[in-house]
Design an enzyme around this catalytic site. Sequence first.
Site, PDB file in Angstrom:
ATOM      1  CG  ASP A 198      -8.742  -9.815 -22.721  1.00  0.00           C
ATOM      2  OD1 ASP A 198      -8.102 -10.854 -22.444  1.00  0.00           O
ATOM      3  OD2 ASP A 198      -9.414  -9.687 -23.757  1.00  0.00           O
ATOM      4  CG  HIS A 219      -2.168   0.767   1.097  1.00  0.00           C
ATOM      5  ND1 HIS A 219      -2.357   1.717   0.106  1.00  0.00           N
ATOM      6  CD2 HIS A 219      -3.321   0.762   1.833  1.00  0.00           C
ATOM      7  CE1 HIS A 219      -3.563   2.262   0.234  1.00  0.00           C
ATOM      8  NE2 HIS A 219      -4.164   1.702   1.277  1.00  0.00           N
TER       9      HIS A 219
END
Length: 440
Positions: free
Chosen positions: A376, A159
């Site tokens: 994708d 993070h």
Amino acid sequence: MTSEIKVEVTQEEIIRPSSPTPHHLRSSNLSVFDQLTPQVYVSVLLFYPSNNGDSHSLAAERSKILKRSLSEVLTHFYPFAGTIQSKDVSICCNDHGAKFFEARVNCPMSQVFDKPDLGMLKQLHPNAIESVAGTGHLLLVQANFFECGGMAVVVNISHKLIDAYTLCKFINRWSAISLSLASTDHVVPLVEFGAAAALFPPLDFLSSTRASVGFVKYNCITKRFVFDASKIATLKLKAASATVPNPTRIEVVSALIWKCAMEASRSNSGVIRPSVWCQFVNMRKILPQLPAENLLGNLVGYSVAKTEESEVEHDLGSLVFKLRRGFEELKVKYGNGMSSEDVFQQFNELGKLIGKVDIDNYCLTSWCRFPFYEADFGWGKPSWLSNIPSTAELKNMISLVDVSDGIGIEARLTLKEEDMAVIESNEELLAYASLNPCVV
């Protein structure tokens, strides 16, 4: 439904950038936003259905493409392959690499989709996820291959380097490169690191104090609620008012969850307590000093909405108005810009707010509208996205993500066990949300 699955890691490899990071880019400064962010991993799971090919040969080919494209994208996102320097002020971009795991799962993907269990989803993560992000590899990836030929790509990044915006940018750039290896060429735009640190430089005194927002851990339970598109449309009509005639889907879902959470707290405590709703906000769309929206790293602020002890009843319209007003106040407050000291002050105020024991505090993080479902890699778009928030064991945390149609919302609520027992049977909530339904 809780089911045991067996996840066997069959391969572990260090993936380094395909081209060495140039000497002049070997150090990347962190901003004060990064400095104040806790050292935890941010995680996302992307599930891809089977294409009905031979599962073993398919797994080998997909793993090869993932590793090669990961190596190439790390040339662009070179800090992700580095290590955090002491004092949390910079990243040493030393091509330390990302850790890549390949794993076999002894069940079809449909078993995970059947009323998804948080414990089962955690099994699809690398075991190293339990370590503190920043002490080892900043990026961990696990490709899980199911018996049916489906797969789940799990990405965990420190993070300290990313918020949801940056995570989504990384995954979409990586998938674009992967898709180009499987089909035609795709141009991957250059990315720039360190620009946020120039605008919001780290503060020296934070390097010694390691300040960050301190959330409270309790015996909590996390459950998943899904709001489909038609229910959200009905909820928006119910929550509309003269003050907010066109509430957003995030506003109405947040208002309903907040209302039900306050009712659960009141039911268990027997008293009406003041309540605060904090929503984390992407500051790229608010701060006028930012040169471009595509600044990477952490650029997160928060808006605040409050209810008072004297407010006995709450309707959805009034709560939506409070949420909208809190966001507008944030825009006005920082309409002329923000300094590093302002960032620290805001985080400091959040810490004090969350630390109060005489009010009910709720924090919302939303990944809605980030195009994770566009990822994708060469075998189609994901059929389901799941995130296990880094705050999964922290009291009164709510996370929202889109469902695959981009209109519905999936919410994960982490509450005290006694509050969850009340909220999961709340008739108003269940009129609009399904409790942990099967993934369609």
